[in-house]
Design a protein around this motif. Structure first.
Motif, short mmCIF file in Angstrom:
data_model
loop_
_atom_site.label_atom_id
_atom_site.label_comp_id
_atom_site.label_asym_id
_atom_site.label_seq_id
_atom_site.Cartn_x
_atom_site.Cartn_y
_atom_site.Cartn_z
N VAL A 157 0.53 -0.94 -0.31
CA VAL A 157 0.03 0.45 -0.11
C VAL A 157 0.96 1.26 0.09
N TRP A 158 1.95 1.47 1.28
CA TRP A 158 3.06 2.55 0.66
C TRP A 158 3.19 2.72 -0.41
N ALA A 159 3.67 1.70 -1.24
CA ALA A 159 4.90 1.31 -2.53
C ALA A 159 3.92 2.56 -3.19
N ASN A 160 2.62 1.95 -3.77
CA ASN A 160 1.87 2.24 -4.49
C ASN A 160 1.12 4.01 -4.24
N GLU A 161 1.13 4.57 -2.98
CA GLU A 161 1.35 5.60 -2.22
C GLU A 161 2.14 6.40 -2.17
N TYR A 162 3.44 5.60 -2.68
CA TYR A 162 4.65 6.39 -2.99
C TYR A 162 5.22 6.37 -4.38
N GLY A 163 4.46 5.75 -4.85
CA GLY A 163 4.16 6.06 -6.61
C GLY A 163 5.25 4.50 -6.67
N VAL A 164 6.53 3.87 -6.17
CA VAL A 164 6.78 3.21 -6.90
C VAL A 164 6.28 1.77 -7.80
N GLY A 165 5.01 1.71 -7.25
CA GLY A 165 4.54 0.77 -7.93
C GLY A 165 5.11 -1.00 -7.18
N ILE A 166 4.28 -1.93 -8.26
CA ILE A 166 4.21 -3.16 -7.64
C ILE A 166 3.88 -4.05 -8.97
#
Length: 194
Positions: A157-166
């Motif tokens: 969820v954090w990765a998506n919020e930070y725009g890192v993508g999964i």
């Protein structure tokens, strides 16, 4: 707590607001960090330790969040340590500390190059999750939901919020976990507390 059906009282404390530096809070947690769990006279900090404590203490046979079998327990522990150390601490938290978008750069200093490298490292390490999910398992430990899934979901969820993508096969996994009734209840509680 929702996965285990536990009743609890939430006391919202904002990070870096001074609330964790009061004498009362420091007595509970000398590290002056959140989150903090108080269970009767027992107090513990650190998200992964809290999740593990609750899972070991309050799991029931039909809702156990930690495997009993020694080999499965070791695999579960391996996932938990990997998630906390490789995905969270060395990647996402670095991004949070030094990023200017929803970050703490005003406290720790902006470091765009560091943030970029932390995102790259996160994606490299997430490859291990991707490989594991390629066999069609529903959760990290197969068809069994465990507290390792709780820790991983937070990172995704954090990765998506930070725009890192999964990775692609982590998306259905994330949708499965975030559609769980306990997850939905916890999001509602957290949103109400903000």
């Amino acid at each position: 707590m929702h996965e285990l059906g536990l009743q609890y009282e939430c006391r919202p404390i904002l990070p870096r607001s001074g609330e964790t530096k009061t004498p009362e809070y420091t007595k509970l947690n000398p590290r002056q960090k959140i989150p903090l769990l108080q269970d009767g006279s027992f107090t513990i900090g650190e998200s992964a330790a809290i999740v593990t404590y609750l899972s070991r203490t309050y799991s029931k046979p039909d809702s156990s969040l930690v495997p009993d079998d020694p080999a499965e327990f070791a695999r579960w522990l391996e996932w938990c340590i990997f998630i906390v150390s490789e995905l969270d601490s060395t990647s996402l938290y670095v991004m949070r500390r030094h990023g200017t978008n929803r970050g703490l750069a005003h406290i720790y200093g902006a470091a765009p190059g560091v943030v970029e490298k932390a995102g790259e490292y996160f994606r490299q390490q997430l490859h291990h999750v991707e490989v594991s999910l390629e066999d069609g398992r529903r959760y990290l430990m197969g068809d069994r939901f465990t507290s390792a899934d709780i820790l991983l979901t937070t990172c995704l969820v954090w990765a998506n919020e930070y725009g890192v993508g999964i990775c692609d096969n982590a998306m259905p996994y994330l949708e499965r976990v975030t559609s769980r009734p306990a997850y939905q209840k916890s999001r509602a509680v957290n949103a109400a507390e903000l």
